[in-house]
Design an enzyme around this catalytic site. Structure first.
Site, mmCIF file in Angstrom:
data_model
loop_
_atom_site.group_PDB
_atom_site.id
_atom_site.type_symbol
_atom_site.label_atom_id
_atom_site.label_comp_id
_atom_site.label_asym_id
_atom_site.label_seq_id
_atom_site.Cartn_x
_atom_site.Cartn_y
_atom_site.Cartn_z
ATOM 1 N N PRO A 316 0.822 -1.207 0.000
ATOM 2 C CA PRO A 316 0.000 0.000 0.000
ATOM 3 C C PRO A 316 0.859 1.261 0.000
ATOM 4 O O PRO A 316 1.962 1.251 0.558
ATOM 5 C CB PRO A 316 -0.780 -0.111 1.314
ATOM 6 C CG PRO A 316 0.071 -0.962 2.205
ATOM 7 C CD PRO A 316 0.794 -1.922 1.298
ATOM 8 N N GLY A 317 0.360 2.309 -0.636
ATOM 9 C CA GLY A 317 1.040 3.604 -0.608
ATOM 10 C C GLY A 317 0.106 4.653 -0.022
ATOM 11 O O GLY A 317 0.266 5.113 1.101
ATOM 12 N N TYR A 359 -6.243 14.464 -12.073
ATOM 13 C CA TYR A 359 -7.250 13.399 -11.928
ATOM 14 C C TYR A 359 -8.619 13.923 -11.507
ATOM 15 O O TYR A 359 -9.462 13.141 -11.074
ATOM 16 C CB TYR A 359 -6.831 12.401 -10.839
ATOM 17 C CG TYR A 359 -5.442 11.844 -10.908
ATOM 18 C CD1 TYR A 359 -5.065 10.998 -11.947
ATOM 19 C CD2 TYR A 359 -4.523 12.112 -9.902
ATOM 20 C CE1 TYR A 359 -3.790 10.450 -11.967
ATOM 21 C CE2 TYR A 359 -3.247 11.565 -9.924
ATOM 22 C CZ TYR A 359 -2.886 10.731 -10.970
ATOM 23 O OH TYR A 359 -1.633 10.182 -10.979
ATOM 24 N N CYS A 386 -0.198 30.168 -13.304
ATOM 25 C CA CYS A 386 -0.793 30.772 -14.493
ATOM 26 C C CYS A 386 -1.506 29.715 -15.316
ATOM 27 O O CYS A 386 -1.014 29.289 -16.367
ATOM 28 C CB CYS A 386 0.278 31.447 -15.316
ATOM 29 S SG CYS A 386 0.797 32.940 -14.523
ATOM 30 N N TYR A 415 1.015 11.220 -3.218
ATOM 31 C CA TYR A 415 1.027 11.758 -4.582
ATOM 32 C C TYR A 415 0.858 13.275 -4.609
ATOM 33 O O TYR A 415 0.260 13.817 -5.533
ATOM 34 C CB TYR A 415 -0.030 11.046 -5.450
ATOM 35 C CG TYR A 415 0.085 9.536 -5.346
ATOM 36 C CD1 TYR A 415 1.207 8.886 -5.847
ATOM 37 C CD2 TYR A 415 -0.876 8.782 -4.709
ATOM 38 C CE1 TYR A 415 1.345 7.511 -5.717
ATOM 39 C CE2 TYR A 415 -0.747 7.402 -4.567
ATOM 40 C CZ TYR A 415 0.368 6.772 -5.076
ATOM 41 O OH TYR A 415 0.516 5.422 -4.952
HETATM 42 C C1 LIG Z 1 1.085 2.682 -7.177
HETATM 43 C C2 LIG Z 1 1.392 1.294 -6.840
HETATM 44 C C3 LIG Z 1 1.178 0.811 -5.550
HETATM 45 C C4 LIG Z 1 0.540 1.644 -4.456
HETATM 46 O O1 LIG Z 1 -0.765 1.983 -4.759
HETATM 47 P P1 LIG Z 1 -1.668 2.734 -3.666
HETATM 48 O O2 LIG Z 1 -2.959 2.929 -4.343
HETATM 49 O O3 LIG Z 1 -0.977 4.021 -3.376
HETATM 50 O O4 LIG Z 1 -1.771 1.848 -2.483
HETATM 51 C C5 LIG Z 1 1.555 -0.480 -5.272
HETATM 52 N N1 LIG Z 1 2.109 -1.264 -6.225
HETATM 53 C C6 LIG Z 1 2.340 -0.831 -7.469
HETATM 54 C C7 LIG Z 1 2.959 -1.743 -8.444
HETATM 55 C C8 LIG Z 1 1.975 0.449 -7.826
HETATM 56 O O5 LIG Z 1 2.177 0.852 -9.077
#
Ligand SMILES: *Cc1c(COP(=O)(O)O)cnc(C)c1O
Length: 463
Positions: A316-317, A359, A386, A415
């Site tokens: 997860p990110g 997005y 701008c 992000y």
């Molecule tokens: C972007 C990405 C993630 C993380 O995605 P989240 O939606 O931020 O949790 C994990 N694995 C891969 C391969 C990604 O491209």
């Protein structure tokens, strides 16, 4: 239309029992409070004071929220999965040394997608054995860097497989065989913005699932590589559990197939993608719910296929870092267009948060120094770039504000900094990590000198 003035602050957020609160379901960081002066406080530090001290715009990262999210993923995987597991942080969400070091301190590994992210992770002291290197077009230099440090490489395509085996055979200084995971497109649709969908067949990432036999046969012919397992990722900001559940059976099928061919693969990485609550109407599952679905899906599929439990990874990110951060801006000029709209301009915008213009992302906000004032004005928050599209929030309800007031935009950890630019030669903001009344700088504000650091003036243009 979202306002987050005092009435909407989650009453739980001020209590000490944060264990059951899933950070990704909160709009505000877990430590958020309103102090006696009616100011928003994060990590025990007043937001207007932070701006006074560190300037604006300012990214403010709540250490408690980030640590809690890491712990919830880690504990859920330990609890729901009967085999070994490892949670990775997808560092592309926000890659800087302090964040890498903090998540590593919580026991997480890291996923990186470029030499730069790998370098940052290594400089932060992250154990390379817990780093997984992604990317659909890694350069030869990046592959060499990955092989040299001993991280796992997630192979994405045929060119990469050929380059990898070639580099590996030509470099004899490597002591142990490279660990390589195969990324396959799972062919699963999910409902999210098309730019952040990756699991459907028409995606630039990963091997076509229809070519899996050829890929596995390549692996059989190259036993000098340590083929450790499979990876799949279906997309980002996902609120449904079903696509992840579907993914678990698909990915276990690949593993079962590899086992029948005698390949020793024993790791599955099911990617990231869990969404977060940017506005009240967003309703993502909790970290625990998501982990339970994934862990049980994998273990049941393994039981059905009669194969031992592989090491299970997720990455997860957004759901780790997103809810931990708010961005504080100073309010400036106001423009009332009769019967149309009121624009409130701030001292940042698309350079520190390019998500709305990229997005059409939505956010929640509050006036951090007027938390107890009733929200009575509909305004549109405009950035200072701008570009007419440089609007961070459209038609949001806020209390009447004055120039110099502090606007706090929530959920900006993922992000934002990592996609920030110097458009209009605007310096990237500073970032502070707050906890228990302490604030530590984790990224310095860029200066004008920083902006021209890479500029070269050819001699004939000098004056
Ligand atoms: C972007 C990405 C993630 C993380 O995605 P989240 O939606 O931020 O949790 C994990 N694995 C891969 C391969 C990604 O491209």
């Amino acid at each position: 239309m979202v306002s987050l003035q005092s009435a909407d602050i989650n009453p739980n957020s001020t209590s000490s029992s944060t264990a059951e609160i899933s950070p990704n379901q909160q709009i505000l960081p877990l430590s958020a409070q309103v102090n006696k002066s009616g100011h928003l406080e994060i990590g025990g530090y007043s937001v207007p004071k932070l701006v006074q001290q560190f300037g604006s715009p300012l990214y403010i990262v709540d250490e408690l929220t980030l640590r809690t999210a890491c712990q919830q993923y880690h504990r859920s995987f330990q609890h729901f999965y009967p085999g070994p597991s490892q949670v990775l942080y997808a560092s592309k969400a926000w890659s800087c040394m302090a964040i890498c070091a903090l998540v590593a301190n919580e026991g997480l590994g890291l996923d990186v997608v470029s030499g730069g992210e790998l370098y940052t992770a290594l400089q932060a002291g992250v154990d390379p054995r817990k780093i997984y290197f992604h990317g659909n077009n890694k350069s030869v230099a990046e592959l060499e860097m990955a092989l040299a440090c001993g991280c796992v490489i997630i192979a994405d395509n045929w060119l990469e497989l050929e380059q990898l085996t070639e580099i590996f055979t030509s470099v004899d200084s490597l002591s142990s065989p490279p660990r390589v995971m195969l990324r396959i497109t799972p062919g699963i649709e999910c409902h999210t913005h098309e730019y952040i969908r990756t699991g459907h067949l028409d995606s630039k990432f990963g091997f076509d699932p229809n070519h899996i036999d050829q890929v596995l046969s390549f692996a059989q012919k190259n036993p000098q590589v340590n083929w450790i397992g499979f990876h799949a990722h279906i997309g980002s900001q996902i609120f449904e559990l079903q696509p992840h559940q579907d993914l678990t059976s698909v990915i276990v099928e690949w593993l079962a197939k590899a086992k029948t061919l005698g390949l020793p693969m024993n790791e599955l990485n099911i990617g990231g993608g869990l969404g977060i609550r940017y506005v009240e109407s967003d309703d993502p599952p909790s970290i625990v719910q998501w982990s339970e679905i994934v862990c049980k899906g994998i273990s049941q599929a393994c039981q059905a296929a009669n194969i031992p439990y592989p090491k299970l990874l997720c990455e997860p990110g957004r759901s780790l870092i997103g809810p931990a951060c708010i961005t504080a801006y100073k309010v400036g000029a106001k423009k009332d267009i009769l019967n149309i709209r009121t624009y409130l301009s701030i001292d940042g915008g698309m350079s520190d948060n390019p998500r709305p213009i990229t997005y059409q992302s939505v956010y929640s906000a509050a006036i951090a120094n007027r938390m107890e004032f009733p929200a009575t004005e509909i305004v549109t928050i405009a950035g200072k770039h701008c570009e007419s599209g440089d609007v961070l929030l459209k038609d949001i309800v806020l209390p009447p504000s004055q120039p110099g007031d502090i606007l706090a935009v929530m959920g900006t950890g993922a992000y934002n900094y990592s996609m920030a630019s110097n458009y209009n030669r605007i310096s990237r903001p500073a970032a502070v990590l707050v906890h228990n009344g302490n604030a530590n700088l984790i990224l310095k504000r860029e200066t004008y000198q920083d902006l021209i650091r890479q500029d070269c003036l050819p001699r004939h243009l000098e004056r």
